[in-house]
Design an enzyme around this catalytic site. Structure first.
Site, PDB file in Angstrom:
ATOM      1  N   HIS A  52      -4.365 -12.772  -7.870  1.00 20.15           N
ATOM      2  CA  HIS A  52      -5.339 -11.766  -8.264  1.00 20.15           C
ATOM      3  C   HIS A  52      -6.720 -12.186  -7.759  1.00 20.15           C
ATOM      4  CE1 HIS A  52      -2.829  -9.900 -11.776  1.00 20.15           C
ATOM      5  NE2 HIS A  52      -2.210  -9.859 -10.604  1.00 20.15           N
ATOM      6  N   GLU A  54      -9.538 -12.734  -9.242  1.00 24.35           N
ATOM      7  CA  GLU A  54     -10.196 -13.809  -9.982  1.00 24.35           C
ATOM      8  C   GLU A  54      -9.700 -15.178  -9.536  1.00 24.35           C
ATOM      9  OE1 GLU A  54      -9.151 -10.669 -13.220  1.00 24.35           O
ATOM     10  OE2 GLU A  54      -8.559 -11.118 -11.149  1.00 24.35           O
ATOM     11  N   CYS A  77      -6.391 -10.034 -16.570  1.00 24.38           N
ATOM     12  CA  CYS A  77      -5.108  -9.895 -17.255  1.00 24.38           C
ATOM     13  C   CYS A  77      -4.841 -11.084 -18.166  1.00 24.38           C
ATOM     14  CB  CYS A  77      -3.978  -9.735 -16.241  1.00 24.38           C
ATOM     15  SG  CYS A  77      -3.661 -11.206 -15.227  1.00 24.38           S
ATOM     16  N   CYS A  86      -4.713 -14.361 -15.639  1.00 23.86           N
ATOM     17  CA  CYS A  86      -5.994 -14.814 -15.094  1.00 23.86           C
ATOM     18  C   CYS A  86      -6.870 -15.436 -16.167  1.00 23.86           C
ATOM     19  CB  CYS A  86      -6.721 -13.646 -14.442  1.00 23.86           C
ATOM     20  SG  CYS A  86      -5.942 -13.042 -12.931  1.00 23.86           S
ATOM     21  N   ALA A 156      -2.269  21.421   5.728  1.00 19.19           N
ATOM     22  CA  ALA A 156      -3.156  21.869   6.806  1.00 19.19           C
ATOM     23  C   ALA A 156      -2.868  23.351   7.007  1.00 19.19           C
ATOM     24  CB  ALA A 156      -2.889  21.088   8.084  1.00 19.19           C
ATOM     25  N   ARG A 186      -1.696   7.842   3.800  1.00 25.02           N
ATOM     26  CA  ARG A 186      -0.350   7.294   3.605  1.00 25.02           C
ATOM     27  C   ARG A 186      -0.381   5.795   3.321  1.00 25.02           C
ATOM     28  NH1 ARG A 186       3.248  10.148   8.432  1.00 25.02           N
ATOM     29  NH2 ARG A 186       3.163  12.298   7.620  1.00 25.02           N
ATOM     30  N   THR A 198      11.305  20.856   5.606  1.00 24.37           N
ATOM     31  CA  THR A 198      10.390  20.088   6.455  1.00 24.37           C
ATOM     32  C   THR A 198      11.161  19.117   7.333  1.00 24.37           C
ATOM     33  OG1 THR A 198       8.571  20.297   4.869  1.00 24.37           O
ATOM     34  CG2 THR A 198       8.455  18.465   6.436  1.00 24.37           C
ATOM     35  N   ASP A 202      11.031  19.970  11.274  1.00 27.82           N
ATOM     36  CA  ASP A 202      10.108  19.091  11.999  1.00 27.82           C
ATOM     37  C   ASP A 202      10.670  17.712  12.316  1.00 27.82           C
ATOM     38  OD1 ASP A 202       8.287  21.148  11.783  1.00 27.82           O
ATOM     39  OD2 ASP A 202       7.271  20.304  10.032  1.00 27.82           O
ATOM     40  N   LEU A 206       7.384  10.386   8.641  1.00 29.82           N
ATOM     41  CA  LEU A 206       6.643  10.224   7.382  1.00 29.82           C
ATOM     42  C   LEU A 206       6.222   8.779   7.144  1.00 29.82           C
ATOM     43  CD1 LEU A 206       8.872  12.512   5.097  1.00 29.82           C
ATOM     44  CD2 LEU A 206       6.833  13.161   6.397  1.00 29.82           C
TER      45      LEU A 206
END
Length: 371
Positions: A52, A54, A77, A86, A156, A186, A198, A202, A206
């Site tokens: 982490h 810290e 945490c 931490c 779009a 992404r 899709t 297409d 992805l």
């Protein structure tokens, strides 16, 4: 409040952003250790499962941490996860004061880190740049509070509202600048979700184009298993990160066995009127550590998410083109103007020649206004 607190917290947020795309589903966190007004060490959460922020900063500070102030944008945490708590390291380091922007949104954790530090004589200051800190990790905060993934609808469209022409061709409605923007999106989410049409029309991958980057899961809503076994998402090197969701009546299909042989995960649900239970699916996906989802189409999938009000944020790229007919971005809901679903906190900006409209659903405000 020390007037320098805001300056050092802003640096924490800058450092935290360095972990974008590498730490999810964990939050992005940065840390700065300051002594006598001078920064002695910095750190940030670099990767999921790694130290982490810290701990990174404390390792660099060494003995200089004794008597210093630790700045961090998220409450430290106090539990064992993939790494030790931490708070233990902070206490052992001799840190005198801890300043954090926002509490951990996990209801099982909130306040535990802060209380442990207080009980060990460490001064605590909270709320510095709270709004900016929560905004940075909005996906994490929303998911923790709502118990659902943070769902982004991305589309779009042409000026007249179409996502594809009359022959279902969508390449390319938006420009290169907008497409690069989506690549960055992404990187920072856990999964990309599309419908069967899709994939059929297409055949997208992805993925994030840089194959060395952390790749999102690909979730395919394919109730009747119409997609081809030869589709890219079932055949490339990331096929083990593909999840197909189908109707339970198809669970004995030979295609399921073929997909599983390729390493694809298949999950089946009982449907009602040939509609699979989207809310339950989202809850189950979150149990699998999928805290954020980018929905990229098509029209039927967009319609379900809007109709059920199960999206958190909408990102629409509007391109300066008219085509006069084709596949509408959303069809068949037929709300009146008086009953329209209105986005909140709407903003816009240019992405090359396209305009990006960004807004949040009412569900976002419901869970993000907690302090």
């Amino acid at each position: 409040m020390d007037p320098s607190d805001e300056r050092f917290m802003r640096r924490c947020l800058e450092l935290a952003r360095c972990g974008y795309g590498q730490v999810n589903p964990n939050p992005m966190v940065g840390a700065v250790i300051v002594k006598h007004g001078v920064t002695v060490a910095e750190g940030y959460h670099t990767r999921f499962g790694g130290d982490h922020a810290e701990i990174e900063a404390l390792k660099k500070a060494g003995d200089k941490a004794d008597g210093a102030t630790l700045y961090v944008n998220l409450e430290p945490c106090n539990h064992y996860g993939k790494t030790p708590p931490c708070t233990t390291a902070i206490i052992q380091s001799g840190i005198r004061r801890v300043v954090f922007a926002a509490a951990d949104p996990n209801p099982d954790v909130t306040g535990n880190g802060s209380n442990t530090l207080k009980n060990n004589g460490i001064e605590i200051t909270t709320g510095v740049l709270y709004g900016e800190a929560v905004k940075l990790n909005e996906q994490f905060y929303f998911s923790m509070r709502s118990k659902l993934p943070f769902v982004i609808l991305k589309a779009a469209t042409t000026l007249d509202g179409y996502i594809a022409d009359a022959r279902s061709r969508s390449k390319w409605i938006s420009g290169e600048f907008a497409r690069n923007f989506v690549q960055e999106l992404r990187k920072g989410i856990d999964a990309v979700l599309v419908g069967a049409n899709t994939i059929i029309k297409d055949n997208p991958r992805l993925t994030v184009h840089n194959r060395q980057e952390k790749q999102p899961y690909r979730i395919i809503l394919d109730g009747t298993l119409d997609t081809s076994i030869r589709s890219e998402v079932y055949s490339d090197e990331f096929r083990s990160r593909t999840i197909v969701i189908c109707e339970a009546k198809n669970k004995t299909s030979r295609k399921i066995e073929q997909l599983k042989m390729k390493g694809v995960t298949v999950i089946s649900y009982n449907s009602k009127n040939d509609i699979i239970p989207l809310r339950r699916i989202l809850r189950d996906l979150r149990q699998h550590k999928i805290n954020s989802i980018l929905v990229e189409g098509g029209e039927a999938v967009f319609r379900q998410f809007v109709q059920l009000k199960l999206f958190t944020k909408a990102l629409f790229f509007i391109t300066p083109k008219f085509i006069g007919g084709g596949v509408p971005v959303i069809d068949g809901i037929n709300r009146s103007l008086q009953n329209a679903l209105i986005l909140e906190n709407v903003s816009s900006k240019m992405c090359g020649d396209d305009v990006l409209i960004e807004g949040y659903s009412p569900m976002y405000e419901k869970y993000m206004n907690e302090e």
